[in-house]
Design a protein around this motif. Sequence first.
Motif, PDB file in Angstrom:
ATOM      1  N   VAL A 145       0.858  -1.191   0.000  1.00  0.00           N
ATOM      2  CA  VAL A 145       0.000   0.000   0.000  1.00  0.00           C
ATOM      3  C   VAL A 145       0.896   1.243   0.000  1.00  0.00           C
ATOM      4  CG1 VAL A 145      -1.672   1.336   1.338  1.00  0.00           C
ATOM      5  CG2 VAL A 145      -1.905  -1.154   1.163  1.00  0.00           C
ATOM      6  N   LYS A 146       0.586   2.199  -0.874  1.00  0.00           N
ATOM      7  CA  LYS A 146       1.408   3.399  -1.033  1.00  0.00           C
ATOM      8  C   LYS A 146       0.681   4.608  -0.450  1.00  0.00           C
ATOM      9  CE  LYS A 146       3.391   1.530  -5.312  1.00  0.00           C
ATOM     10  NZ  LYS A 146       2.607   0.269  -5.222  1.00  0.00           N
ATOM     11  N   VAL A 147       1.411   5.393   0.336  1.00  0.00           N
ATOM     12  CA  VAL A 147       0.833   6.549   1.021  1.00  0.00           C
ATOM     13  C   VAL A 147       1.594   7.805   0.634  1.00  0.00           C
ATOM     14  CG1 VAL A 147       0.284   7.593   3.254  1.00  0.00           C
ATOM     15  CG2 VAL A 147       0.176   5.098   2.984  1.00  0.00           C
TER      16      VAL A 147
ATOM     17  N   TRP B  81       5.538   8.068   1.613  1.00  0.00           N
ATOM     18  CA  TRP B  81       6.391   9.104   1.044  1.00  0.00           C
ATOM     19  C   TRP B  81       6.057  10.417   1.756  1.00  0.00           C
ATOM     20  CZ3 TRP B  81       3.333   7.828  -3.898  1.00  0.00           C
ATOM     21  CH2 TRP B  81       3.568   6.506  -4.282  1.00  0.00           C
ATOM     22  N   LYS B  82       6.930  10.846   2.624  1.00  0.00           N
ATOM     23  CA  LYS B  82       6.693  12.053   3.419  1.00  0.00           C
ATOM     24  C   LYS B  82       7.200  13.268   2.657  1.00  0.00           C
ATOM     25  CE  LYS B  82       7.672  14.171   7.915  1.00  0.00           C
ATOM     26  NZ  LYS B  82       6.256  14.499   8.222  1.00  0.00           N
ATOM     27  N   LEU B  83       6.282  14.091   2.166  1.00  0.00           N
ATOM     28  CA  LEU B  83       6.667  15.278   1.404  1.00  0.00           C
ATOM     29  C   LEU B  83       6.994  16.417   2.368  1.00  0.00           C
ATOM     30  CD1 LEU B  83       5.361  13.493  -0.768  1.00  0.00           C
ATOM     31  CD2 LEU B  83       4.464  15.577  -1.815  1.00  0.00           C
ATOM     32  N   GLU B  84       8.203  16.968   2.232  1.00  0.00           N
ATOM     33  CA  GLU B  84       8.651  18.042   3.115  1.00  0.00           C
ATOM     34  C   GLU B  84       9.228  19.191   2.300  1.00  0.00           C
ATOM     35  OE1 GLU B  84      10.499  16.950   6.994  1.00  0.00           O
ATOM     36  OE2 GLU B  84      11.020  15.092   5.953  1.00  0.00           O
ATOM     37  N   LYS B  85       9.148  20.382   2.868  1.00  0.00           N
ATOM     38  CA  LYS B  85       9.708  21.552   2.198  1.00  0.00           C
ATOM     39  C   LYS B  85      11.225  21.464   2.200  1.00  0.00           C
ATOM     40  CE  LYS B  85       9.693  26.600   2.181  1.00  0.00           C
ATOM     41  NZ  LYS B  85       9.176  27.836   2.826  1.00  0.00           N
TER      42      LYS B  85
ATOM     43  N   ARG C  17       9.412   7.160  12.061  1.00  0.00           N
ATOM     44  CA  ARG C  17      10.165   5.988  11.546  1.00  0.00           C
ATOM     45  C   ARG C  17       9.382   5.337  10.401  1.00  0.00           C
ATOM     46  NH1 ARG C  17       8.404   3.560  16.565  1.00  0.00           N
ATOM     47  NH2 ARG C  17       6.386   2.541  16.199  1.00  0.00           N
ATOM     48  N   ASN C  18      10.067   4.492   9.648  1.00  0.00           N
ATOM     49  CA  ASN C  18       9.467   3.696   8.561  1.00  0.00           C
ATOM     50  C   ASN C  18       8.947   4.540   7.401  1.00  0.00           C
ATOM     51  OD1 ASN C  18       9.988   1.241   9.791  1.00  0.00           O
ATOM     52  ND2 ASN C  18       7.995   1.106  10.794  1.00  0.00           N
ATOM     53  N   LYS C  19       9.407   5.790   7.268  1.00  0.00           N
ATOM     54  CA  LYS C  19       8.960   6.649   6.168  1.00  0.00           C
ATOM     55  C   LYS C  19      10.150   7.033   5.291  1.00  0.00           C
ATOM     56  CE  LYS C  19       5.610   8.852   9.291  1.00  0.00           C
ATOM     57  NZ  LYS C  19       5.112  10.145   9.815  1.00  0.00           N
ATOM     58  N   ARG C  20       9.815   7.482   4.069  1.00  0.00           N
ATOM     59  CA  ARG C  20      10.835   8.023   3.169  1.00  0.00           C
ATOM     60  C   ARG C  20      10.534   9.513   2.952  1.00  0.00           C
ATOM     61  NH1 ARG C  20      11.722   4.081  -1.897  1.00  0.00           N
ATOM     62  NH2 ARG C  20       9.437   3.955  -2.019  1.00  0.00           N
ATOM     63  N   SER C  21      11.548  10.350   3.130  1.00  0.00           N
ATOM     64  CA  SER C  21      11.372  11.791   3.005  1.00  0.00           C
ATOM     65  C   SER C  21      11.676  12.261   1.591  1.00  0.00           C
ATOM     66  CB  SER C  21      12.286  12.529   3.993  1.00  0.00           C
ATOM     67  OG  SER C  21      12.200  13.929   3.807  1.00  0.00           O
ATOM     68  N   VAL C  22      10.716  13.016   1.027  1.00  0.00           N
ATOM     69  CA  VAL C  22      10.849  13.566  -0.325  1.00  0.00           C
ATOM     70  C   VAL C  22      10.732  15.087  -0.222  1.00  0.00           C
ATOM     71  CG1 VAL C  22       9.892  13.584  -2.656  1.00  0.00           C
ATOM     72  CG2 VAL C  22       9.767  11.497  -1.276  1.00  0.00           C
TER      73      VAL C  22
ATOM     74  N   GLN D 100      16.264  11.366   7.196  1.00  0.00           N
ATOM     75  CA  GLN D 100      16.869  12.685   7.119  1.00  0.00           C
ATOM     76  C   GLN D 100      16.070  13.516   6.112  1.00  0.00           C
ATOM     77  OE1 GLN D 100      21.340  12.495   6.954  1.00  0.00           O
ATOM     78  NE2 GLN D 100      20.898  10.294   6.765  1.00  0.00           N
ATOM     79  N   LEU D 101      16.159  14.821   6.247  1.00  0.00           N
ATOM     80  CA  LEU D 101      15.372  15.708   5.390  1.00  0.00           C
ATOM     81  C   LEU D 101      15.693  15.470   3.912  1.00  0.00           C
ATOM     82  CD1 LEU D 101      13.416  18.034   4.977  1.00  0.00           C
ATOM     83  CD2 LEU D 101      15.301  19.633   5.446  1.00  0.00           C
ATOM     84  N   ALA D 102      14.655  15.146   3.138  1.00  0.00           N
ATOM     85  CA  ALA D 102      14.749  14.929   1.686  1.00  0.00           C
ATOM     86  C   ALA D 102      15.682  13.782   1.324  1.00  0.00           C
ATOM     87  CB  ALA D 102      15.179  16.208   0.978  1.00  0.00           C
ATOM     88  N   GLU D 103      15.912  12.881   2.251  1.00  0.00           N
ATOM     89  CA  GLU D 103      16.869  11.785   2.049  1.00  0.00           C
ATOM     90  C   GLU D 103      16.523  10.899   0.862  1.00  0.00           C
ATOM     91  OE1 GLU D 103      18.461   7.801   4.486  1.00  0.00           O
ATOM     92  OE2 GLU D 103      17.180   9.265   5.480  1.00  0.00           O
ATOM     93  N   HIS D 104      15.234  10.704   0.610  1.00  0.00           N
ATOM     94  CA  HIS D 104      14.823   9.717  -0.390  1.00  0.00           C
ATOM     95  C   HIS D 104      14.221  10.356  -1.641  1.00  0.00           C
ATOM     96  CE1 HIS D 104      14.564   7.751   3.630  1.00  0.00           C
ATOM     97  NE2 HIS D 104      15.232   6.803   2.984  1.00  0.00           N
ATOM     98  N   THR D 105      14.466  11.636  -1.851  1.00  0.00           N
ATOM     99  CA  THR D 105      13.829  12.336  -2.961  1.00  0.00           C
ATOM    100  C   THR D 105      14.110  11.660  -4.305  1.00  0.00           C
ATOM    101  OG1 THR D 105      14.011  14.418  -1.759  1.00  0.00           O
ATOM    102  CG2 THR D 105      13.564  14.550  -4.126  1.00  0.00           C
TER     103      THR D 105
END
Length: 407
Positions: free
Chosen positions: A13-15, A39-43, A76-81, A378-383
């Motif tokens: 499942v994709k979030v 996918w955690k979208l961050e500025k 935890r368990n998230k990817r930052s974009v 980390q911030l934008a680690e997985h962009t």
Amino acid sequence: MADSTKVGPLHGVKVCDFTHGVAGPYTTMLLADLGADVWKLEKPGRGDATRYMNVSKRYRGDIPRSGGDYFLAINRNKRSVGVDLKTEDGRRLALALASRADIVVSNFRPGVMESLGLGYTDVRAVNPGVVYASLSAYGERGPLASQPGMDVAVQARSGVMSITGYGGMDPVKPGVSLADFAGGSHLTTAVLSALFQRERTGEGQQVSISLLEATMSMLINYSVAVIDGGAVIAPMGSGHPQLVPFQAFPTSDGYVVIGTGTNRLFGDLCDVLGAPELRDDPRFLTNVDRVANREELIPLIEKLTRTRDTAEWLAIFEESSIPCAPVNTMEQALTDPQLLANDAIVEVDHPVVGPLHVLASPYHFSAASADVRMPPPQLAEHTAEVLSEVLGLDEDQIDSLRSRGVI
């Protein structure tokens, strides 16, 4: 312990996560713990505000790259974009990600996502099956719908603060962010229900929760008494307006909590206290009697509990299966043998701060897992990773977006 052969029940499942602060990120953390790819979208350059919420000295030098201890606890368990939603290309990129997601979660004020072209109607047009989850302070209608609301404000408006503490004190809020975590928990339940319905019907939908309603739902046991019975619920420290005895009692060296929710348990308590006459006293025969005569009963019990120390009383009460507990500090609670026996604290290796200890998911499955798989990002680690994997962008396209400040 973790079982590497099992995956989470939400595996696959994709979030697409537009949340910030506490309640929204707590929601997406729960979904991530259950196996979803979040996918955690961050500025870019700034990130989630909780990256700057910190009380421990250990992490101060690593903010904002790793985040403060609050961020580390609930992401935890998230990817930052890193995506700048103030740019047109950033909004298009975010919509493209949302079009590939099963779940979209936002906790902006009502109207903000719509103004960005990322509201439910916008996302549904490109992703008809989406479960679109919205979390706000006060709901989507009413005079406060557009107002911001922090946890403490919601706790005040909900009435929680009016029944916390002792009579005559200044307003006191519970030590936990009750509104935020109630909202996050309820939104998770709503999202999972909508996802289950989609499995049966093939149709997505929008679900919404307000912090105010979620917090009020935690007060449901008082609602009938107040609305229909005209009751006035006053603060009474650790006591309970509907159950007696049900509170902390002084010992010779501290406090012990006793909770006797039935007449049988009250009788057992009287026996181990060495005061069987209290069980047969007409003032205390039933819980209704005990509530009515609280002021007479509590001092009698306090006089008895002061005669032994906390450890002695715990041993006595536990031997007789009387619900009880010490009043732990946070340090004591997080090292409690009962907690550790259920693997409730997990160590994860963070590339910046090193070994990091987080509370494990409270969910336990016989045929699935809810493991801590990844440290907080980390911030934008997985962009680049997410844009390549989900949208198929190549290195040149990603470099172009980065050079223009979109990511």
